[in-house]
Design an enzyme around this catalytic site. Structure first.
Site, mmCIF file in Angstrom:
data_model
loop_
_atom_site.group_PDB
_atom_site.id
_atom_site.type_symbol
_atom_site.label_atom_id
_atom_site.label_comp_id
_atom_site.label_asym_id
_atom_site.label_seq_id
_atom_site.Cartn_x
_atom_site.Cartn_y
_atom_site.Cartn_z
ATOM 1 N N THR A 1 0.815 -1.227 0.000
ATOM 2 C CA THR A 1 0.000 0.000 0.000
ATOM 3 C C THR A 1 0.840 1.264 0.000
ATOM 4 O OG1 THR A 1 -0.103 0.028 2.423
ATOM 5 C CG2 THR A 1 -1.845 -1.182 1.250
ATOM 6 N N CYS B 1 -0.464 6.895 7.320
ATOM 7 C CA CYS B 1 -1.813 6.327 7.343
ATOM 8 C C CYS B 1 -2.817 7.400 7.766
ATOM 9 C CB CYS B 1 -1.849 5.152 8.320
ATOM 10 S SG CYS B 1 -3.485 4.439 8.558
ATOM 11 N N TRP C 1 23.986 17.219 44.879
ATOM 12 C CA TRP C 1 22.530 17.314 44.906
ATOM 13 C C TRP C 1 22.021 18.254 43.817
ATOM 14 C CZ3 TRP C 1 18.672 20.863 45.193
ATOM 15 C CH2 TRP C 1 17.398 20.395 45.501
ATOM 16 N N TYR D 1 19.868 17.168 40.570
ATOM 17 C CA TYR D 1 18.495 17.673 40.435
ATOM 18 C C TYR D 1 18.317 18.358 39.080
ATOM 19 C CZ TYR D 1 14.041 19.831 41.736
ATOM 20 O OH TYR D 1 12.727 20.207 41.774
ATOM 21 N N ASP E 1 18.874 13.682 50.014
ATOM 22 C CA ASP E 1 17.747 14.606 50.090
ATOM 23 C C ASP E 1 16.923 14.345 51.357
ATOM 24 O OD1 ASP E 1 15.895 16.540 48.407
ATOM 25 O OD2 ASP E 1 14.594 14.994 49.266
#
Length: 488
Positions: free
Chosen positions: A30, A65, A424, A428, A444
């Protein structure tokens, strides 16, 4: 990278929606390509090929499609998981970098020559950067045609096309339809009055209410606001300011595709692509929640949390530079306290904008502006003010880039080399600005409290790889608001 044809065909046979956006199915007979979950009759295995991107299918001569709209799917979660050159390139292409800076600009950001980058992307994704950008433009154009009343010329330039003729030719080639035919195909509520109302696809389950609570809890006055089920913020885009409002609700049905309604108001339509991509980052829209929940749901610590809040997302961010500054400001203070300080910073150094949305009054200060501010005058301890100034200078000069195009390890090393920034903060930033799915913050305060409350204070997160970022969000989400809004 080659796809496993047998595994792909099994996914097509079962119409498994989890693979929508991960690969595309092209049918030789197709000359049409589909998403794996397309409801049409499953083609014979001998007649199909599989492609990692819609651009690769288009480059091979297939058109989209008209029934399943394969290009309107969330992106592949593998791009964030592996953070390969291909994944980083796809993020920048989605943000419109090729449209604004060309292939040379994209290659420079990634640290390669344009020719070598084209070879890498073609080998990995089946299409080079120009073809990938063209596919993105075509998808944006189709969405705008079907959901707005913009003129065809406005749609063309909003989608990133250089001319109306290029827009017409691409739409006809990709969708086997004219722009006029696409516009008349679907009866939908269309945007008017300068606001673009679009639907952003996300995989389910989608914990929209939990994401809403996180965003509202961390909102910075003047830049972000929200109400019952909605969140809005200003956007500092390449061609001018804008705003986005998101309607966030839960979508619990696993394995489906849900849609988040987004209303964009832009000063320049050329920023449509960038605005949509940044909103998708905020939503963590390309996450595969079924894979995450399956991996974490059987864990004795996290299992009950996953069952309570399936589809929990890692809240991303629309601007990496802004998120980095906000993170440094928030070191060792409550989120409420950080929001107060950030509100003052925005009022004094942000750019005022008229938005029409109560509470949205400014763009967040750009790094170049903050780099020129005397650290002694900032409303925070002197050491943190100096850290802000150093970070802003590194961001303003491009020494550190937080646009998802740079290597995560390089970004972390660069941040850690600045005074006042520790593990940290760097992690983050990787969590929210770079979309890293495997970050854990063992030091944390909120994490320690959550683990203690669950009876597992010694857990270090190693058992939750490669989805430790989602484990982190579940731990934070398990705490009362006052306890979870703390930074180490």
């Amino acid at each position: 990278m080659l796809l496993d044809a047998d595994a792909c065909y099994r996914a097509v046979q079962s119409r498994d929606r989890r693979f929508d956006g991960v690969f595309y199915t092209a049918v030789r007979t197709t000359r049409i390509y589909c998403r794996p979950s397309c409801p049409a009759r499953t083609p014979h295995a001998a007649n199909v090929t599989f492609h990692r991107t819609a651009a690769a299918a288009q480059a091979a001569g297939y058109r989209a499609c008209k029934r399943c709209l394969p290009d309107a799917t969330p992106g592949s979660p593998e791009w964030d998981l592996a953070a390969s050159v291909a994944g980083r390139a796809m993020r920048l292409i989605a943000d419109g970098v090729v449209d604004r800076e060309g292939v040379a600009g994209l290659a420079e950001r990634l640290g390669y020559s344009a020719r070598h980058l084209t070879r890498l992307l073609t080998a990995e994704l089946g299409a080079g950067p120009l073809a990938l950008a063209r596919a993105r433009r075509a998808q944006t154009a189709r969405t705008l045609l079907e959901t707005t009343t913009l003129s065809h010329a406005d749609v063309a330039f909003a989608a990133g096309f250089a001319s109306v003729r290029q827009f017409n030719d691409t739409v006809r080639e990709v969708y086997a339809a004219t722009p006029t035919e696409l516009r008349g195909r679907r009866a939908s509520t269309r945007s008017t009055g300068g606001t673009l109302r679009l639907r952003l696809a996300v995989r389910t389950p989608f914990a929209g209410r939990a994401l809403h609570a996180f965003l509202i809890g961390h909102a910075v006055p003047g830049v972000e606001t929200g109400g019952d089920g909605w969140f809005a913020r200003t956007l500092d885009l390449p061609h001018g300011p804008g705003t986005v409002r998101l309607d966030l609700a839960d979508a619990p049905a696993a394995g489906e595709t849900a849609f988040v309604t987004a209303a964009f108001t832009l000063s320049d339509l050329r920023d449509t692509t960038a605005a949509v991509e940044r909103a998708r980052r905020l939503l963590d829209a390309d996450c595969d929640p079924v894979a995450v929940d399956t991996a974490l749901g059987g864990d004795p610590v996290l299992g009950p949390l996953v069952a309570t809040t399936p589809g929990l997302r890692v809240a991303g961010h629309v601007d990496g530079d802004e998120l980095a500054v906000r993170t440094v400001v928030g070191q060792q203070v409550s989120v409420a306290g950080a929001s107060t300080v950030l509100g003052r910073l925005v009022a004094e150094h942000g750019t005022p904008v008229a938005t029409g949305i109560p509470g949205l009054t400014h763009l967040f200060p750009r790094p170049a502006s903050l780099a020129e501010v005397d650290p002694e005058t900032l409303p925070m301890p002197r050491s943190r003010g100096r850290a802000i100034a150093g970070l802003a200078g590194a961001l303003a000069t491009g020494e550190i880039r937080l646009d998802r195009g740079t290597d995560r390890a390089d970004v972390r090393a660069g941040l850690m080399g600045l005074p006042g920034i520790g593990p940290w903060t760097a992690d983050y930033v990787a969590l929210r600005a770079l979309g890293h799915p495997d970050v854990f913050l063992p030091g944390d305060v909120g994490v320690r409290r959550a683990l203690t409350a669950l009876g597992h204070p010694a857990a270090d997160g190693t058992d939750w790889a490669p989805w430790r970022s989602y484990a982190l969000m579940h731990l934070w989400h398990s705490l009362p608001d006052t306890a979870s809004r703390r930074a180490a």
